[in-house]
Design an enzyme around this catalytic site. Structure first.
Site: not given
Lengths: 414, 414
Positions: B189, B200, B414
Site C-alpha cells: 500500500k 509511506t 478534514s
C-alpha cells in the site's frame, strides 16, 4: 508563458517603496522585445569611476554563460566604474557556445557605448532556459539606454527585470555615521525555482558607502547566506541566480574598515535590506497565499537546525497542509524525521504560532486544535520546532504550495 | 480525510492479479472501525512454524512505535512461526509512550490467540500521525481474525491496508527449480509521502522457499535498495515504512544456498515482484496522471547518477511540466545542475522517450519540439540523461505533480 494578472496577496500593501538615490549610479530601461510585448525587459545600470562591485552566484553545475562570465570578472580590483545589463524573458542558460557569444556581444556593445572596459560589464539574463538569446534586439537598445541613464530610475529597473513576478521588489536603509549618512538601495526579482544556494533570483544592491571590494565581498557573502540562502519556494535551484552589489564611495561618510563600529552598522543595514528583499521574493512565490517562517532551535548544531528547517520548508506535504489551513503537525514530525539531523522523538516540541502543539513525543496536554487552526487561517504563519538537544538554531522562510503553483508551472512555456 | 473516489488512470487495466497461494501462511481481515467506516481496516497474517521473517524499515528519526518494535524483533533466528497484524487509518506514530503501550497490547492479544510468543508478532499501523491508536477496537477483533485465517485471503489483506490508495496492489512470480516450483506473492500500500529510504509504504511478501533468515534478509535489503528506494512521489519520507517478508519453507524445492543457481533465480524473482509493487505504488501516486522513468547514465559514479535521477524525479518544476505535457527540458538541465553531482554542460545529453532533445550544451540540431511534445502526451514517459563522464548509472520512477496532489493533501485530515 502563463499570463499572471493577479498580484500576490502577500505583496506589501503600499506598493513599491521610496528608495533613496545612490549618488554615482544611474539606471535606464527599454523595451527590447526579447520575449515580452508591451513592457520593459532590459535595464542598464552604470556606476561611476571609483565604484567597487561584489557578487554571489548560483552553485548550479549547469549555470548560465552570464553567470560564468560575471564570476570571472567579479573580484577584479579596479576603480574604473562598471555597468550591469539585465534582460528578462530569456535566461541564456544551456545555450552552448551561442550563450557565450551573446554575453561577449552584449559586453562589447555596453563597453563601446559607455566607454568602460569590457571586463567591467556584468550581464544577467532571466527567463526560459535553452532558447538562443536574441542579443541583437538588446544591443540595438544600448545607445538609447546609455542616453537615458538617471539616478532616479531604480524603480523602473525593478520592473524591467520581472518574469513571473506579480509585483516589483525594492528595499533600502540609511545608516547614520558621525560624518554623514550611508544609503543602501536594492531591487530583486524571483518567484519560482527558489531554493537555497541562491534562487531564480536576480538581486542588485547599490550603496554610496566607501568600502573596499574585499570587505564588501565578505559582507555580501555572509549576509547572503543568512538571507537569500534561507528562503525556499519549491526547492528547485536556478541556473542563473545572481546577486551583484555596487558601491560608489560618494557618501560623505569615512571609509568603512574591518572591525569598526561603522562596519558593524553597515553590515546590519545591508543584512536588513537583503532580508527584506528575500522576504519579498517569498511573498511573490508562485501561487503563494501564506508567508511562513520556520524556526528551529535546540539542534545539536546550526547545520542540523538548518537541515530540519529546510526539510520542513521544502516538504510538499507540510506546504499543502498550510495551503489547506490544516494544523497537521504530524507532517512536521515527518519532516523532522526525514531531515537527517539528530532528533529524539521524546524531546521534540512543536509550536504553530504561539500554540504549543506537541511535546514529549506526543500532542501537548494543553493543545486544542481550534487554537492552532485559528493561527493557520492567518496570512503570516510561524512554525517553531525545538529539538531539545543543544544550541543549534536556524530560521527559514517559505510559502504554501497551492493550486496556483501547479497552474503557473504546468503551463509556463505555452 | 478526503474521499478518493476515482481510481488512478495509471492503475493496471485488469485489476488485482491472481496471486499463487503460499503454503504455510494464512490471512484474515476485519472491520475494526479504527477510523474508516464500512470497510476492512485490519489484516492478520499467520505463518506456520518453520517460517523465517526478514524486513526493511524507514530510517526516519521519528519512526513509529510499531517500526521500532519490528526492528527489535526482525533478526531473531527461530522457527516458531510468526504473525503480522496491520491496521489502516491511524499510524500510531508520534504518540509517545501511548504508542508503545498500543504495540505491546496488540502483540499480547495476537500472541494469546495464536499461541505464538510475543517476540514473533509484528505490527504495522498506517494513517494519520499523532492520534492515539484505539488498539482496543483492533484487539476486540483478534479472536474473529484468528478463526477466519485462510491461505486464499491475500487479496482481501491488500484491500484492508489501503489508506489514500485508489487501488489495491499485488504481484507474484513463480520460480522453476529442478525439485519443484517456488512461489512469491506480495502486497503493498502507499500513494503519498513516498521517497527513497522507503516510502509511506507497507509491503508484505510471502514465499514457500526454503531459505535461511540471514540469506533472505540480505536479498531483501539489496532488492529493496534497487526497487522501493528508487521510487518517489513527493520526496517526503514516512515515519512508518515497513517491508516484511515471510518464507514458510513448504515448497518442494531444495534449500536456497548462497551463490547457487537457485539463489540467483530466486533473487531475480524476488526483485521482479518488488519492482512491480514499487511501480504500482508510483502508479497510485497522489494525483498521478503519468508514470515516469528517469534514466541516468554516464555519471562519474552510480551514486552521482542517483543524485541526478533523484533531483529530476523530485523536482516540482520538472513534475509540473510533465503534468502540463510540456517538453520543458530546460527544467531537466536545472535539476542536473542542482543535484550536486559532477556534470559538464557541454557533455550532457537529454532524451524525452527516444527523442534526442539536447546535446553538446544546447538543444540538439535534429530536435523538433512536436516530436517531444508527442511523447509527453503519453501516459508512460521516459526522461533519459547521459552525463558523458563515466559509467555510473541509476534509474528512478516517479509521477507528475498535478492539481490532484494539492486537492488530496490540502484537505487530508478534514
Amino acid at each position: 508563458m502563463a499570463t499572471i494578472t493577479e498580484i500576490s496577496p502577500l505583496a506589501p500593501p503600499n506598493g513599491f517603496p521610496q528608495l533613496p538615490v545612490i549618488k554615482g549610479v544611474r539606471f535606464a530601461v527599454a523595451q527590447a522585445g526579447v520575449k515580452y510585448a508591451n513592457r520593459t525587459d532590459v535595464m542598464l545600470a552604470v556606476l561611476d569611476p571609483g565604484s567597487t562591485v561584489s557578487g554571489v552566484f548560483t552553485k548550479s553545475a549547469t549555470r548560465s554563460a552570464n553567470v560564468l562570465d560575471c564570476q570571472n570578472k567579479i573580484s577584479a580590483h579596479t576603480d574604473e566604474g562598471a555597468a550591469i545589463i539585465v534582460n528578462s524573458g530569456n535566461s541564456n542558460a544551456f545555450t552552448g557556445r551561442a550563450g557565450d557569444v551573446s554575453v561577449k556581444a552584449l559586453c562589447e556593445a555596453v563597453a563601446q557605448q559607455t566607454g568602460l572596459p569590457e571586463a567591467r560589464v556584468f550581464t544577467s539574463s532571466t527567463g526560459v532556459i535553452g532558447e538562443r538569446l536574441p542579443h541583437d534586439k538588446i544591443i540595438s537598445k544600448v545607445g538609447e539606454l546609455t542616453q537615458a541613464l538617471d539616478e532616479r530610475h531604480l524603480e523602473a529597473a525593478a520592473q524591467a527585470i520581472m518574469t513571473t513576478d506579480t509585483f516589483s521588489k525594492g528595499a533600502s536603509t540609511t545608516i547614520e555615521t558621525p560624518e554623514g549618512v550611508i544609503n543602501i538601495s536594492g531591487i530583486a526579482k524571483g518567484s519560482g525555482m527558489i531554493a537555497p544556494d541562491m534562487a531564480t533570483m536576480l538581486v542588485y544592491l547599490f550603496s554610496d558607502a566607501k568600502i573596499s571590494q574585499e570587505l564588501l565581498q565578505e559582507m555580501v557573502s555572509k549576509a547572503s547566506d543568512e538571507t537569500f540562502n534561507c528562503i525556499t519556494v519549491d526547492s528547485d535551484t536556478s541556473t542563473s541566480d545572481t546577486l551583484i552589489m555596487g558601491t560608489t564611495g560618494q557618501s560623505d561618510s569615512s571609509e568603512i574598515t574591518k572591525g569598526s563600529a561603522n562596519a558593524a552598522a553597515f553590515y546590519q543595514g545591508l543584512r536588513d535590506v537583503m532580508l527584506e528583499l528575500a522576504h519579498l521574493v517569498v511573498r511573490d512565490g508562485e501561487g503563494a497565499q501564506k508567508f511562513v517562517e520556520v524556526n528551529v532551535t535546540g539542534a545539536t548544531t546550526d547545520q542540523d537546525a538548518r537541515k530540519v528547517a529546510s526539510a520542513i520548508a521544502n516538504s510538499p506535504l507540510v506546504k499543502t497542509a498550510i495551503a489547506g489551513e490544516d494544523p497537521n503537525w504530524g507532517r512536521v514530525v515527518m519532516a523532522v524525521g526525514k531531515s537527517g539531523a539528530a532528533a529524539d522523538r521524546d524531546l521534540l516540541s512543536i509550536w504553530f504560532g504561539t500554540v504549543l502543539v506537541a511535546e514529549k513525543g506526543w500532542v501537548a496536554e494543553s493543545y486544542k486544535e481550534e487554537d492552532a487552526a485559528a493561527h493557520m487561517k492567518g496570512q503570516e504563519l510561524t512554525i517553531r520546532v525545538d529539538l531539545g538537544l543543544g544550541d543549534g538554531k536556524s530560521t527559514m522562510w517559505t510559502c504554501d504550495l497551492t493550486h496556483g503553483y501547479i497552474s503557473i508551472n504546468a503551463d509556463y512555456r505555452s
